[in-house]
Design a protein around this motif. Structure first.
Motif, PDB file in Angstrom:
ATOM      1  N   ASN A 416       4.009  10.609   9.403  1.00  0.00           N
ATOM      2  CA  ASN A 416       4.712  10.754  10.680  1.00  0.00           C
ATOM      3  C   ASN A 416       6.201  10.887  10.415  1.00  0.00           C
ATOM      4  N   THR A 417       7.013  10.851  11.443  1.00  0.00           N
ATOM      5  CA  THR A 417       8.449  11.100  11.272  1.00  0.00           C
ATOM      6  C   THR A 417       9.129  10.027  10.440  1.00  0.00           C
ATOM      7  N   GLN A 418       8.569   8.798  10.415  1.00  0.00           N
ATOM      8  CA  GLN A 418       9.192   7.709   9.677  1.00  0.00           C
ATOM      9  C   GLN A 418       8.731   7.619   8.232  1.00  0.00           C
ATOM     10  N   GLY A 419       7.589   8.176   7.906  1.00  0.00           N
ATOM     11  CA  GLY A 419       7.102   8.072   6.542  1.00  0.00           C
ATOM     12  C   GLY A 419       5.587   8.137   6.485  1.00  0.00           C
ATOM     13  N   LEU A 420       4.977   7.112   5.863  1.00  0.00           N
ATOM     14  CA  LEU A 420       3.542   7.107   5.618  1.00  0.00           C
ATOM     15  C   LEU A 420       2.848   6.080   6.507  1.00  0.00           C
ATOM     16  N   ILE A 421       1.731   6.504   7.109  1.00  0.00           N
ATOM     17  CA  ILE A 421       0.874   5.616   7.888  1.00  0.00           C
ATOM     18  C   ILE A 421      -0.427   5.414   7.113  1.00  0.00           C
ATOM     19  N   VAL A 422      -0.836   4.135   6.961  1.00  0.00           N
ATOM     20  CA  VAL A 422      -2.112   3.815   6.330  1.00  0.00           C
ATOM     21  C   VAL A 422      -2.991   3.152   7.386  1.00  0.00           C
ATOM     22  N   VAL A 423      -4.183   3.719   7.614  1.00  0.00           N
ATOM     23  CA  VAL A 423      -5.083   3.250   8.663  1.00  0.00           C
ATOM     24  C   VAL A 423      -6.379   2.750   8.040  1.00  0.00           C
ATOM     25  N   ASP A 424      -6.789   1.544   8.436  1.00  0.00           N
ATOM     26  CA  ASP A 424      -8.119   1.047   8.097  1.00  0.00           C
ATOM     27  C   ASP A 424      -9.078   1.667   9.113  1.00  0.00           C
ATOM     28  N   MET A 425      -9.834   2.676   8.673  1.00  0.00           N
ATOM     29  CA  MET A 425     -10.576   3.490   9.641  1.00  0.00           C
ATOM     30  C   MET A 425     -11.676   2.690  10.345  1.00  0.00           C
TER      31      MET A 425
END
Length: 590
Positions: A416-425
């Motif tokens: 995203n615009t801020q950096g990295l998103i990590v999602v526990d799906m």
């Protein structure tokens, strides 16, 4: 039997001190509250040896007149009330007139005050019974309490170490400073300045005071609450569920700026967090309830720790619903954009971008020829985000960005615009499915199931009375309970979702809640527990390969789902790793 006689005044004061003066922190509480009632803008608390050797409270309040100094240390002398009617509209912290004489009876107390209408300060020693003498102190009041419990050795033996007693004072100091943010506070222990707090009037200054007193992590994890309904105003801050504690040690609740410990309020807060808090953890909050003084009785506890609400059910429901809605309204863009945001922003709309196409990370591990395709797609996402930043059109990029890959069949990586998103799906999908199930249940009438053999229950008369009083609510919840006698009930029908539960015990728990709090959320809790279990089994499992389309669809669902920051068990569902944090970790630019 001994003869009945009037107790000596000094013994009466020492008995009162047993109720008011539990330890040095109790002295600090009573004296600082007097300073606040006097309209002080600045208060200094000076301590030596954990308060056993010296407690000095200095303020710049209105002061006490020379001819009232002796009266001030007399029993039941106060400027706060005049008649019985005043007890119904108490808006001051102190009012009984017991603090100063009680403290003076177990210590060496001196009182120096410079009233605004006097030419200079006057000073008295509480036990000398001598007239006041002139003093050079500045405007306001200074109270010295020395050698606490010097004449009551039995009480002194129960005190803890100086450090332990000081910790109690420090905790109290934080409480007072949080409840009166517009007042400057200073704490000195053994000639060392521990806290020096400037007045905090703006939102930024109040948040800075929160950070100083409760820690930076707490101040960066806040939802600001500001709700007013029918003369009840709840404002302050509550932490995101991801910021939680092993103990209930960061919970501050004020009623008309008075710190209280109340099981009704604790129950309401606990109920609001029950769907998002990890098991065995406790929420953190600094909340203040303002209401008409006529709606509560503050004269129910010697140390004024408790209050009694005239309409406790209304207060419970107001706090519960206000906090529950605030927690439900937290959206990813708010958590990313601002460490602390207001409840009023909770209904912000999320723009849903078109889905991207592609495949999951695990799918191309065995297809080396397609790696270049993924790299090209990743570059296009990066270019899109960069272009959006350059044009100040970052609103085109959704809060959780676009999926890049799937890691080990467990995590979704997105930019995203801020950096990295990590999602526990799995955790994220579990919350999405759970919320949809709850909505479906809420939109339908409760389905009830008659019991093949009705359950007879022996209860108290008070509990049986409650069944008749709350009959409509019980029917709404799906229970058909009738009264057979003075102390006997019969349960005929239960909600179909709870047909396998211990319904007799559940009804007893409901009645206990009605008696204690005037209402109950137990049925909702039981239903939610069952729906949570169902959602867990219906959610996408670990090691399932997702396409880029599916990953992006999941990201968009997260952005539009209430309480999406935590799964049904209170665990976080996603984490933002900013570009600055990543640069710092890899020491870029250093």
């Amino acid at each position: 039997m001994p003869h009945i006689q009037i107790l000596p005044s000094h013994l009466v004061n020492q008995i009162a001190a047993g109720e008011v003066v539990e330890r040095p922190a109790s002295v600090v509480k009573e004296l600082v509250e007097n300073s606040l009632d006097a309209g002080a803008d600045s208060i200094v608390v000076e301590i030596e040896a954990g308060g056993t050797k010296l407690i000095r409270i200095s303020d710049d309040g209105c002061g006490i007149k020379r001819d009232e100094l002796g009266t001030a240390v007399s029993r039941h002398a106060t400027s706060k009330i005049r008649n019985l009617d005043d007890l119904e509209i108490i808006d001051s912290l102190g009012f009984r007139g017991e603090a100063l004489p009680s403290i003076a009876s177990v210590s060496r107390l001196s009182l120096c005050s410079y009233h605004e209408n006097e030419e200079h300060a006057w000073k008295i020693n509480a036990r000398d019974e001598q007239p006041p003498v002139p003093d050079a102190s500045p405007r306001g009041t200074v109270i010295d309490v020395r050698e606490l419990f010097y004449n009551v050795p039995a009480r002194k033996k129960f005190l803890r170490t100086d450090q332990t007693e000081y910790k109690h004072i420090e905790s109290l100091f934080k409480t007072l400073a949080l409840s009166h943010s517009s007042v400057a506070f200073k704490l000195i222990h053994n000639q060392k300045v521990i806290y020096q707090l400037k007045p905090a009037t703006s939102p930024a200054e109040r948040q800075q005071r929160l950070a100083m007193l409760c820690g930076k992590s707490f101040a960066e994890s806040l939802i600001e609450i500001d709700v007013e309904i029918d003369g009840h105003c709840l404002h302050g801050w509550t932490a995101l569920p991801t910021f939680n504690r092993s103990q209930a040690d960061m919970q501050y609740f004020f009623v008309n700026q008075r710190m209280i410990r109340d099981k009704l309020i604790n129950h309401a807060v606990r109920q609001a967090y029950q769907d998002v808090m990890f098991h065995g953890r406790h929420p953190a909050f600094v909340l203040s309830l303002q209401l008409d003084p006529r709606q509560l009785d503050v004269n129910v506890h010697p140390q004024k720790h408790e209050v009694r609400f005239r309409n406790s059910r209304l207060v419970h429901d107001f706090i519960y619903r206000s906090l529950k809605q605030a927690l439900a309204g937290v959206q990813p863009e708010q958590q990313i954009d601002s460490p602390a945001f207001t409840f009023e922003r909770a209904n912000a709309q999320v723009q849903v971008p078109p889905q991207q196409t592609g495949m999951g990370f695990n799918q191309f591990n065995s297809h080396a020829g397609k790696v270049a395709d993924i790299q090209e797609r990743t570059a296009s996402y990066t270019a899109l985000i960069q272009t959006s930043e350059d044009e100040e059109t970052s609103a085109q990029i959704p809060p959780l960005g676009y999926a890049l890959a799937q890691l080990k069949g467990i995590y979704i990586l997105a930019e995203n615009t801020q950096g990295l998103i990590v999602v526990d799906m799995h955790a994220a999908h579990e919350r999405i499915v759970y919320e949809r199930m709850k909505q479906n249940v809420a939109q339908q009438d409760v389905i009830r199931q008659p019991l093949l053999v009705p359950i007879s229950m022996n209860v108290s008369q008070a509990e049986a009375d409650l069944v008749e009083e709350h009959q409509a609510q019980l029917v709404h919840l799906g229970f058909d309970v009738e009264r057979l006698g003075v102390e006997q009930l019969r349960l005929r029908t239960v909600p179909v979702l709870l047909k396998d539960a211990d319904c007799e015990q559940l009804v007893r728990d409901l009645l206990a809640d009605f008696l204690e709090f005037g209402q109950s959320q137990r049925i909702e809790e039981f239903e939610n527990d069952m729906l949570a279990t169902m959602a867990c089994h219906a959610s996408v499992r670990a090691n399932r390969l997702l396409s880029i389309d599916e990953m992006n669809a999941l990201l968009r669902d997260i952005e539009q789902t209430e309480r999406s920051g935590q799964c049904n068990h209170g665990r976080p569902t996603w984490k933002q790793l900013s570009l600055d944090a990543l640069d710092k970790f890899f020491k870029r630019g250093q």
